[in-house]
Design a protein around this motif. Sequence first.
Motif, PDB file in Angstrom:
ATOM      1  N   GLU A  77       0.828  -1.204   0.000  1.00 41.85           N
ATOM      2  CA  GLU A  77       0.000   0.000   0.000  1.00 41.85           C
ATOM      3  C   GLU A  77       0.866   1.260   0.000  1.00 41.85           C
ATOM      4  OE1 GLU A  77      -0.024  -2.654   2.065  1.00 41.85           O
ATOM      5  OE2 GLU A  77      -1.186  -2.182   3.856  1.00 41.85           O
ATOM      6  N   ASP A  78       2.035   1.187   0.669  1.00 44.46           N
ATOM      7  CA  ASP A  78       2.946   2.331   0.651  1.00 44.46           C
ATOM      8  C   ASP A  78       3.507   2.532  -0.751  1.00 44.46           C
ATOM      9  OD1 ASP A  78       2.406   2.346   3.297  1.00 44.46           O
ATOM     10  OD2 ASP A  78       4.435   1.941   3.998  1.00 44.46           O
ATOM     11  N   LEU A  80       2.168   1.740  -3.574  1.00 46.71           N
ATOM     12  CA  LEU A  80       1.120   2.288  -4.442  1.00 46.71           C
ATOM     13  C   LEU A  80       0.968   3.787  -4.209  1.00 46.71           C
ATOM     14  CD1 LEU A  80      -1.243   1.683  -6.459  1.00 46.71           C
ATOM     15  CD2 LEU A  80      -2.720   1.493  -4.464  1.00 46.71           C
ATOM     16  N   THR A  81       0.865   4.179  -2.931  1.00 48.12           N
ATOM     17  CA  THR A  81       0.683   5.600  -2.617  1.00 48.12           C
ATOM     18  C   THR A  81       1.873   6.427  -3.107  1.00 48.12           C
ATOM     19  OG1 THR A  81      -0.537   4.931  -0.659  1.00 48.12           O
ATOM     20  CG2 THR A  81       0.086   7.231  -0.785  1.00 48.12           C
ATOM     21  N   ASP A 101       2.830  -9.010  -2.579  1.00 50.04           N
ATOM     22  CA  ASP A 101       1.815 -10.023  -2.854  1.00 50.04           C
ATOM     23  C   ASP A 101       1.627 -10.079  -4.372  1.00 50.04           C
ATOM     24  OD1 ASP A 101      -0.430 -11.508  -3.272  1.00 50.04           O
ATOM     25  OD2 ASP A 101      -1.787 -10.250  -2.105  1.00 50.04           O
ATOM     26  N   GLU A 103      -0.418 -11.259  -6.284  1.00 51.55           N
ATOM     27  CA  GLU A 103      -1.770 -11.018  -6.792  1.00 51.55           C
ATOM     28  C   GLU A 103      -2.073  -9.530  -6.928  1.00 51.55           C
ATOM     29  OE1 GLU A 103      -4.921 -13.261  -4.981  1.00 51.55           O
ATOM     30  OE2 GLU A 103      -3.574 -14.968  -4.711  1.00 51.55           O
ATOM     31  N   ASN A 104      -1.268  -8.705  -6.278  1.00 53.56           N
ATOM     32  CA  ASN A 104      -1.502  -7.263  -6.402  1.00 53.56           C
ATOM     33  C   ASN A 104      -0.963  -6.685  -7.706  1.00 53.56           C
ATOM     34  OD1 ASN A 104      -2.970  -6.704  -4.102  1.00 53.56           O
ATOM     35  ND2 ASN A 104      -1.163  -6.341  -2.830  1.00 53.56           N
ATOM     36  N   ILE A 107      -3.842  -5.734  -9.837  1.00 51.85           N
ATOM     37  CA  ILE A 107      -4.593  -4.642  -9.212  1.00 51.85           C
ATOM     38  C   ILE A 107      -3.864  -3.317  -9.424  1.00 51.85           C
ATOM     39  CG2 ILE A 107      -5.242  -3.704  -6.949  1.00 51.85           C
ATOM     40  CD1 ILE A 107      -6.032  -6.568  -6.171  1.00 51.85           C
ATOM     41  N   LEU A 111      -5.000   0.010 -11.544  1.00 53.44           N
ATOM     42  CA  LEU A 111      -5.074   1.344 -10.929  1.00 53.44           C
ATOM     43  C   LEU A 111      -4.069   2.298 -11.590  1.00 53.44           C
ATOM     44  CD1 LEU A 111      -5.418   0.325  -7.157  1.00 53.44           C
ATOM     45  CD2 LEU A 111      -7.224   1.113  -8.681  1.00 53.44           C
TER      46      LEU A 111
ATOM     47  N   ASP B  54      -5.060  -9.655   6.427  1.00 51.60           N
ATOM     48  CA  ASP B  54      -4.623  -8.379   5.881  1.00 51.60           C
ATOM     49  C   ASP B  54      -5.443  -8.087   4.629  1.00 51.60           C
ATOM     50  OD1 ASP B  54      -3.358  -6.218   4.841  1.00 51.60           O
ATOM     51  OD2 ASP B  54      -1.338  -7.093   4.834  1.00 51.60           O
ATOM     52  N   ALA B  56      -5.164  -5.963   2.509  1.00 56.65           N
ATOM     53  CA  ALA B  56      -4.381  -5.593   1.327  1.00 56.65           C
ATOM     54  C   ALA B  56      -3.968  -6.823   0.524  1.00 56.65           C
ATOM     55  CB  ALA B  56      -3.140  -4.801   1.734  1.00 56.65           C
ATOM     56  N   GLU B  57      -4.202  -8.000   1.083  1.00 52.45           N
ATOM     57  CA  GLU B  57      -3.953  -9.235   0.343  1.00 52.45           C
ATOM     58  C   GLU B  57      -5.247  -9.546  -0.400  1.00 52.45           C
ATOM     59  OE1 GLU B  57      -2.750 -13.295   2.125  1.00 52.45           O
ATOM     60  OE2 GLU B  57      -1.457 -11.764   3.007  1.00 52.45           O
ATOM     61  N   SER B  58      -5.162  -9.679  -1.720  1.00 53.29           N
ATOM     62  CA  SER B  58      -6.411  -9.632  -2.488  1.00 53.29           C
ATOM     63  C   SER B  58      -7.360 -10.786  -2.158  1.00 53.29           C
ATOM     64  CB  SER B  58      -6.118  -9.571  -3.977  1.00 53.29           C
ATOM     65  OG  SER B  58      -5.309 -10.651  -4.336  1.00 53.29           O
ATOM     66  N   ASN B  78      -3.988   3.354   9.151  1.00 53.90           N
ATOM     67  CA  ASN B  78      -2.917   3.629   8.187  1.00 53.90           C
ATOM     68  C   ASN B  78      -3.515   4.234   6.917  1.00 53.90           C
ATOM     69  OD1 ASN B  78      -1.132   3.052   5.842  1.00 53.90           O
ATOM     70  ND2 ASN B  78       0.188   2.231   7.435  1.00 53.90           N
ATOM     71  N   ASN B  80      -2.226   4.952   3.978  1.00 51.84           N
ATOM     72  CA  ASN B  80      -1.903   4.301   2.706  1.00 51.84           C
ATOM     73  C   ASN B  80      -2.727   3.040   2.499  1.00 51.84           C
ATOM     74  OD1 ASN B  80      -0.066   6.305   2.332  1.00 51.84           O
ATOM     75  ND2 ASN B  80       1.734   5.059   2.801  1.00 51.84           N
ATOM     76  N   THR B  81      -2.954   2.307   3.598  1.00 49.20           N
ATOM     77  CA  THR B  81      -3.809   1.123   3.509  1.00 49.20           C
ATOM     78  C   THR B  81      -5.219   1.531   3.098  1.00 49.20           C
ATOM     79  OG1 THR B  81      -2.521   0.134   5.287  1.00 49.20           O
ATOM     80  CG2 THR B  81      -4.621  -0.892   4.795  1.00 49.20           C
ATOM     81  N   LEU B  83      -6.171   4.190   1.530  1.00 49.62           N
ATOM     82  CA  LEU B  83      -6.151   4.680   0.143  1.00 49.62           C
ATOM     83  C   LEU B  83      -6.206   3.523  -0.850  1.00 49.62           C
ATOM     84  CD1 LEU B  83      -3.397   7.425  -0.088  1.00 49.62           C
ATOM     85  CD2 LEU B  83      -5.703   7.601  -0.975  1.00 49.62           C
ATOM     86  N   MET B  84      -5.366   2.521  -0.600  1.00 50.52           N
ATOM     87  CA  MET B  84      -5.313   1.401  -1.531  1.00 50.52           C
ATOM     88  C   MET B  84      -6.623   0.620  -1.519  1.00 50.52           C
ATOM     89  SD  MET B  84      -2.467  -1.567  -1.804  1.00 50.52           S
ATOM     90  CE  MET B  84      -2.930  -3.265  -1.975  1.00 50.52           C
ATOM     91  N   GLN B  87      -9.445   2.450  -3.265  1.00 47.47           N
ATOM     92  CA  GLN B  87      -9.318   2.402  -4.725  1.00 47.47           C
ATOM     93  C   GLN B  87      -9.716   1.042  -5.282  1.00 47.47           C
ATOM     94  OE1 GLN B  87      -5.828   4.369  -6.665  1.00 47.47           O
ATOM     95  NE2 GLN B  87      -5.123   4.482  -4.568  1.00 47.47           N
ATOM     96  N   ILE B  88      -9.285  -0.009  -4.583  1.00 47.00           N
ATOM     97  CA  ILE B  88      -9.632  -1.358  -5.054  1.00 47.00           C
ATOM     98  C   ILE B  88     -11.154  -1.525  -5.042  1.00 47.00           C
ATOM     99  CG2 ILE B  88      -9.502  -3.817  -4.477  1.00 47.00           C
ATOM    100  CD1 ILE B  88      -6.662  -3.312  -3.450  1.00 47.00           C
ATOM    101  N   ASP B  91     -12.639   1.281  -7.792  1.00 49.63           N
ATOM    102  CA  ASP B  91     -12.270   1.212  -9.205  1.00 49.63           C
ATOM    103  C   ASP B  91     -12.241  -0.201  -9.762  1.00 49.63           C
ATOM    104  OD1 ASP B  91     -12.001   3.942  -9.212  1.00 49.63           O
ATOM    105  OD2 ASP B  91      -9.882   3.879  -8.663  1.00 49.63           O
ATOM    106  N   ILE B  92     -11.956  -1.179  -8.921  1.00 51.88           N
ATOM    107  CA  ILE B  92     -11.851  -2.541  -9.455  1.00 51.88           C
ATOM    108  C   ILE B  92     -13.133  -3.321  -9.211  1.00 51.88           C
ATOM    109  CG2 ILE B  92     -10.603  -4.729  -9.255  1.00 51.88           C
ATOM    110  CD1 ILE B  92      -8.068  -3.035  -8.891  1.00 51.88           C
ATOM    111  N   VAL B 110      -4.369  13.890  -1.252  1.00 57.42           N
ATOM    112  CA  VAL B 110      -4.142  12.658  -2.033  1.00 57.42           C
ATOM    113  C   VAL B 110      -5.469  11.968  -2.304  1.00 57.42           C
ATOM    114  CG1 VAL B 110      -2.743  10.580  -2.203  1.00 57.42           C
ATOM    115  CG2 VAL B 110      -2.058  12.398  -0.649  1.00 57.42           C
ATOM    116  N   LEU B 114      -7.582  11.384  -5.966  1.00 54.40           N
ATOM    117  CA  LEU B 114      -8.006  10.063  -6.429  1.00 54.40           C
ATOM    118  C   LEU B 114      -9.524   9.901  -6.379  1.00 54.40           C
ATOM    119  CD1 LEU B 114      -5.235   8.011  -4.613  1.00 54.40           C
ATOM    120  CD2 LEU B 114      -5.492   8.219  -7.082  1.00 54.40           C
TER     121      LEU B 114
END
Lengths: 220, 135
Positions: A77-78, A80-81, A101, A103-104, A107, A111, B54, B56-58, B78, B80-81, B83-84, B87-88, B91-92, B110, B114
């Motif tokens: 995530e860092d 990406l940002t 990861d 798989e990202n 993604i 993005l 987590d 952030a793990e898809s 967090n 950044n977490t 934000l990500m 977006q997922i 947008d996805i 930021v 976005l």
Amino acid sequence: MHIIIAGEGRLPYFLAKSFLSKGYRVTVITSDPIEAEDMSRRTNATIITGDASRPETLRDADAYYCDLIIAVTTRDEDNLTISQQAKMEFGISKTLALVNDPENTEIFNLLGCKAFSTTEIISQMIEQSVQMDEIISVFPTEEGKILLTEFKLSDTSPVLNIPIKNLSRPDQSLLVSILRDENVIVPNGDTILQAGDKIIVLSIPENHANVVRMITGTSV
Amino acid sequence: MSHKYIIIVGCGRLGTILVNRLSRLGHSIVIIDKDTGAFEGLSSDFSGFTIGGDAAESSVLQNAKINKADMFYALTNNDNTNLMLAQIAKDIYKVPFVIARVNDPQRDIVYKNLNINTICPIIIAADELIKRTEG
């Protein structure tokens, strides 16, 4: 060319060294002050301590005058940002983000952020080098979206002596060509494969393991 | 308000209160947190699902059936977490309603760039205090 590398550990250090030796200007952003001190002693790169996902840190790193930013922190995530920030706030068109990861990867690409996965790169290298005898080579094309695999059929292959149309072929795979005794054969449904044939098969990464299993009879 | 399928990431103090209340209102909730101990604060009548992992793990978001969600709240501590994840979701997986928590108000720009809807508890508290000060 000015390259910014953001991340911790050994990777940014060795990347910096390698880019410096090629004559590029390098700035490293690390969040670890001890590492920063150590690196500034050992390289000619400019070292900035801070959180690279914050605009003020990127400004300190002279991001307005940067051609490429590489984000290799341990958190996806860092990375990406950092990439998005670099693009939007500082107009850096070339960014590269490490994904931990695998798989990202997709993604991040969706993005709009170019990404690479060391896990994927390493596992591809291992697959290509420690392959079984039947696989001669694997050519990834279109950034790895399509794989062309060259096999040499052994006499234990389960696809021998059956017309191709009767084989249960994994989805999105195709037998492209056969090389038999130096003759190239473009196969049709009635073609029958023989031991010793070299064949080229087109597939996608998702079903590559199925293709290998079908042709060699063993799993990857 | 009609019944909604809501995914919430981050079971801290804010997440816990929100999940308990939304669940009581009859919504279907999936709450995700890295630390399964965080779920101890959920009320006994919470009827939704908890996922320890987590986000952030898809695969974690897929397990939460994000493609079916009506709403998605990224509430971790967090930025950044958040934000990500936002977006997922937006947008996805095209989740119709997505909100991300902003921990550091300076980062708001930021999120704006976005196009992510945000909520910043610190700004809300400051606004409220100013309102009361001006009385």
